[in-house]
Write a protein that holds these residues in place. Structure first.
Motif, PDB file in Angstrom:
ATOM      1  N   LEU A   1      59.088  14.725  26.381  1.00 14.46           N
ATOM      2  CA  LEU A   1      57.752  14.179  26.155  1.00 14.46           C
ATOM      3  C   LEU A   1      57.260  13.359  27.333  1.00 14.46           C
ATOM      4  O   LEU A   1      58.039  12.658  27.987  1.00 14.46           O
ATOM      5  CB  LEU A   1      57.746  13.297  24.909  1.00 14.46           C
ATOM      6  CG  LEU A   1      57.970  13.985  23.558  1.00 14.46           C
ATOM      7  CD1 LEU A   1      58.227  12.941  22.481  1.00 14.46           C
ATOM      8  CD2 LEU A   1      56.762  14.848  23.200  1.00 14.46           C
ATOM      9  N   ASP A   2      55.955  13.435  27.592  1.00 12.63           N
ATOM     10  CA  ASP A   2      55.275  12.518  28.498  1.00 12.63           C
ATOM     11  C   ASP A   2      54.399  11.600  27.664  1.00 12.63           C
ATOM     12  O   ASP A   2      53.731  12.050  26.719  1.00 12.63           O
ATOM     13  CB  ASP A   2      54.392  13.268  29.502  1.00 12.63           C
ATOM     14  CG  ASP A   2      55.188  13.952  30.585  1.00 12.63           C
ATOM     15  OD1 ASP A   2      56.191  13.371  31.026  1.00 12.63           O
ATOM     16  OD2 ASP A   2      54.803  15.060  31.001  1.00 12.63           O
TER      17      ASP A   2
ATOM     18  N   VAL B   1      51.101   9.699  27.297  1.00 15.22           N
ATOM     19  CA  VAL B   1      49.766   9.835  27.892  1.00 15.22           C
ATOM     20  C   VAL B   1      48.989   8.527  27.789  1.00 15.22           C
ATOM     21  O   VAL B   1      48.455   8.020  28.781  1.00 15.22           O
ATOM     22  CB  VAL B   1      48.977  10.969  27.204  1.00 15.22           C
ATOM     23  CG1 VAL B   1      47.592  11.115  27.829  1.00 15.22           C
ATOM     24  CG2 VAL B   1      49.747  12.287  27.283  1.00 15.22           C
TER      25      VAL B   1
ATOM     26  N   ARG C   1      52.582  13.976  25.100  1.00 16.94           N
ATOM     27  CA  ARG C   1      52.394  15.408  25.360  1.00 16.94           C
ATOM     28  C   ARG C   1      53.759  16.040  25.588  1.00 16.94           C
ATOM     29  O   ARG C   1      54.592  15.496  26.335  1.00 16.94           O
ATOM     30  CB  ARG C   1      51.502  15.631  26.580  1.00 16.94           C
ATOM     31  CG  ARG C   1      51.284  17.117  26.916  1.00 16.94           C
ATOM     32  CD  ARG C   1      50.389  17.309  28.138  1.00 16.94           C
ATOM     33  NE  ARG C   1      49.030  16.852  27.870  1.00 16.94           N
ATOM     34  CZ  ARG C   1      48.455  15.814  28.473  1.00 16.94           C
ATOM     35  NH1 ARG C   1      49.145  15.098  29.363  1.00 16.94           N
ATOM     36  NH2 ARG C   1      47.219  15.468  28.193  1.00 16.94           N
TER      37      ARG C   1
ATOM     38  N   ARG D   1      56.494  18.209  27.136  1.00 16.92           N
ATOM     39  CA  ARG D   1      56.775  18.837  28.426  1.00 16.92           C
ATOM     40  C   ARG D   1      57.374  20.225  28.236  1.00 16.92           C
ATOM     41  O   ARG D   1      57.292  21.073  29.111  1.00 16.92           O
ATOM     42  CB  ARG D   1      57.747  17.976  29.240  1.00 16.92           C
ATOM     43  CG  ARG D   1      57.329  16.543  29.429  1.00 16.92           C
ATOM     44  CD  ARG D   1      58.343  15.772  30.238  1.00 16.92           C
ATOM     45  NE  ARG D   1      58.157  15.977  31.668  1.00 16.92           N
ATOM     46  CZ  ARG D   1      58.988  15.506  32.601  1.00 16.92           C
ATOM     47  NH1 ARG D   1      60.083  14.848  32.228  1.00 16.92           N
ATOM     48  NH2 ARG D   1      58.752  15.720  33.867  1.00 16.92           N
TER      49      ARG D   1
ATOM     50  N   GLY E   1      53.020  21.539  25.957  1.00 21.31           N
ATOM     51  CA  GLY E   1      51.663  21.155  26.311  1.00 21.31           C
ATOM     52  C   GLY E   1      50.877  20.527  25.177  1.00 21.31           C
ATOM     53  O   GLY E   1      49.769  20.013  25.389  1.00 21.31           O
ATOM     54  N   GLU E   2      51.423  20.523  23.957  1.00 19.33           N
ATOM     55  CA  GLU E   2      50.707  19.980  22.807  1.00 19.33           C
ATOM     56  C   GLU E   2      50.722  18.448  22.851  1.00 19.33           C
ATOM     57  O   GLU E   2      51.717  17.819  23.185  1.00 19.33           O
ATOM     58  CB  GLU E   2      51.359  20.462  21.518  1.00 19.33           C
ATOM     59  CG  GLU E   2      50.654  19.984  20.256  1.00 19.33           C
ATOM     60  CD  GLU E   2      51.299  20.488  18.987  1.00 19.33           C
ATOM     61  OE1 GLU E   2      50.824  20.141  17.893  1.00 19.33           O
ATOM     62  OE2 GLU E   2      52.304  21.235  19.089  1.00 19.33           O
ATOM     63  N   THR E   3      49.587  17.832  22.505  1.00 18.74           N
ATOM     64  CA  THR E   3      49.527  16.380  22.388  1.00 18.74           C
ATOM     65  C   THR E   3      49.705  15.970  20.925  1.00 18.74           C
ATOM     66  O   THR E   3      49.355  16.719  20.014  1.00 18.74           O
ATOM     67  CB  THR E   3      48.192  15.824  22.910  1.00 18.74           C
ATOM     68  OG1 THR E   3      47.107  16.427  22.198  1.00 18.74           O
ATOM     69  CG2 THR E   3      48.040  16.085  24.390  1.00 18.74           C
ATOM     70  N   TYR E   4      50.240  14.777  20.729  1.00 19.87           N
ATOM     71  CA  TYR E   4      50.542  14.308  19.376  1.00 19.87           C
ATOM     72  C   TYR E   4      50.353  12.790  19.340  1.00 19.87           C
ATOM     73  O   TYR E   4      50.729  12.080  20.286  1.00 19.87           O
ATOM     74  CB  TYR E   4      51.979  14.665  19.007  1.00 19.87           C
ATOM     75  CG  TYR E   4      52.311  14.468  17.549  1.00 19.87           C
ATOM     76  CD1 TYR E   4      51.931  15.410  16.596  1.00 19.87           C
ATOM     77  CD2 TYR E   4      52.997  13.334  17.120  1.00 19.87           C
ATOM     78  CE1 TYR E   4      52.229  15.232  15.252  1.00 19.87           C
ATOM     79  CE2 TYR E   4      53.312  13.158  15.785  1.00 19.87           C
ATOM     80  CZ  TYR E   4      52.915  14.106  14.851  1.00 19.87           C
ATOM     81  OH  TYR E   4      53.210  13.929  13.518  1.00 19.87           O
ATOM     82  N   THR E   5      49.768  12.299  18.251  1.00 16.40           N
ATOM     83  CA  THR E   5      49.506  10.872  18.091  1.00 16.40           C
ATOM     84  C   THR E   5      50.314  10.319  16.922  1.00 16.40           C
ATOM     85  O   THR E   5      50.368  10.933  15.851  1.00 16.40           O
ATOM     86  CB  THR E   5      48.006  10.617  17.835  1.00 16.40           C
ATOM     87  OG1 THR E   5      47.238  11.154  18.918  1.00 16.40           O
ATOM     88  CG2 THR E   5      47.726   9.130  17.716  1.00 16.40           C
TER      89      THR E   5
END
Length: 315
Positions: A138-139, A141, A165, A167, A224-228
């Motif tokens: 994970l990155d 963001v 996001r 990786r 590449g998926e973002t998650y909150t």
């Protein structure tokens, strides 16, 4: 009202280093010659629609980082205008940059904050492969941290909202490392998963006021998926806070830190800081002034590797 006047570049002598380089020395001499602080230069750039972190400008002029992306070139060209330099005079000094095999290395928390070594060792207990890099898939963001302090200046609650996001495919959770002030009883600190996750295993240090815990997502993320997700720490037995800092292990788009004080217990000074490592002097140090509601905020853009937060001076 006094207003800074942009002098035509033709009227201002060009520092010698701008003609000969290297880039960081040319930038540093041009900044000194212009006579503006980095915060004022950043404001001039913002007026031109160009956003850059003050820490990035500091890294560039000290040779600790180097402009290397198309967006960086846009910033450098705007810097030329703000500093009254001929067009492309700094751009031509950048030159090609070779990537080293270690360029993608993300330092561990313990490398950036050596005093956390005992707490960070707990991460191995939650890892499938002890010694492996934590949160490697994970990155981070964007992060928003909100702290609530008591009338004694103690932190009673920390709520964090994070955007990450993936990786690579398969990321399904995040491991958080938290270190508090010496004297805080970590056994009395409780973790609550509040949005987009559930609490997993929790490990507390017996030799330092630190803890490590898992936050588990409801599914695996695609590349590449973002998650909150969000979580809250409630500290029932903390001591008076002298700071709150977040460790940044890879470039982060934005970070917002807000502190809510008791109206009768506001620090004498609040200072926004960025450090490369725990043991180094700040590369950014800006005074902050609590606003209505006894709240102070520090906003950071395009943070590089390091430690960012707010220092509190009570007396």
């Amino acid at each position: 009202m006094y207003q800074e006047r942009e002098e035509p570049s033709a009227r201002r002598a060009v520092p010698d280093a701008v003609r000969s380089g290297p880039f960081h020395r040319a930038l540093s001499e041009a900044v000194d010659h212009r006579g503006l602080s980095l915060s004022r230069i950043r404001a001039h750039l913002a007026a031109r629609g160009v956003s850059v972190a003050e820490s990035t400008l500091s890294y560039w002029q000290r040779g600790l980082r180097h402009p290397s992306t198309p967006r960086s070139l846009e910033i450098v060209r705007a810097l030329e205008a703000v500093l009254g330099l001929p067009p492309d005079s700094l751009v031509v000094l950048i030159g090609p940059q070779r990537r080293s095999p270690g360029d993608d290395h993300r330092p561990s928390v313990a490398e950036l904050r050596q005093s956390w070594a005992e707490t960070c060792s707990l991460m191995d207990e939650l890892s499938e492969s002890p010694g492996a890099e934590g949160n490697a898939k994970l990155d981070v963001v964007t992060v928003v941290d909100v702290l609530t302090l008591t009338g004694q200046g103690r932190t009673s609650e920390i709520t964090s909202t994070m955007v990450v996001r993936a990786r690579e495919p398969g990321a399904d959770g995040f491991v958080v490392t938290h270190q508090d002030e010496d004297g805080t009883d970590m056994e009395a600190t409780t973790v609550f998963a509040t949005d987009g996750c559930r609490r997993g295993r929790v490990r507390r240090s017996t030799s330092s006021p630190g803890m490590v815990f898992e936050l588990l997502f409801d599914r695996s993320l695609a590349e590449g998926e973002t998650y909150t997700f969000a979580f809250t720490l409630r500290l029932a037995a903390s001591v008076r806070s002298t700071c709150f800092h977040r460790t940044v292990r890879a470039r982060m788009s934005a970070y917002l830190l807000r502190m809510r004080f008791d109206a009768d217990a506001i620090p004498a000074r609040c200072v926004k800081t960025v450090r490369e490592r725990e043991d180094l002097a700040p590369v950014v140090s800006e005074p902050l002034h609590p606003g209505p509601g006894a709240t102070v905020s520090a906003y950071f853009e395009e943070l590089d590797v390091g430690i960012a937060g707010i220092d509190l001076i009570w007396e």
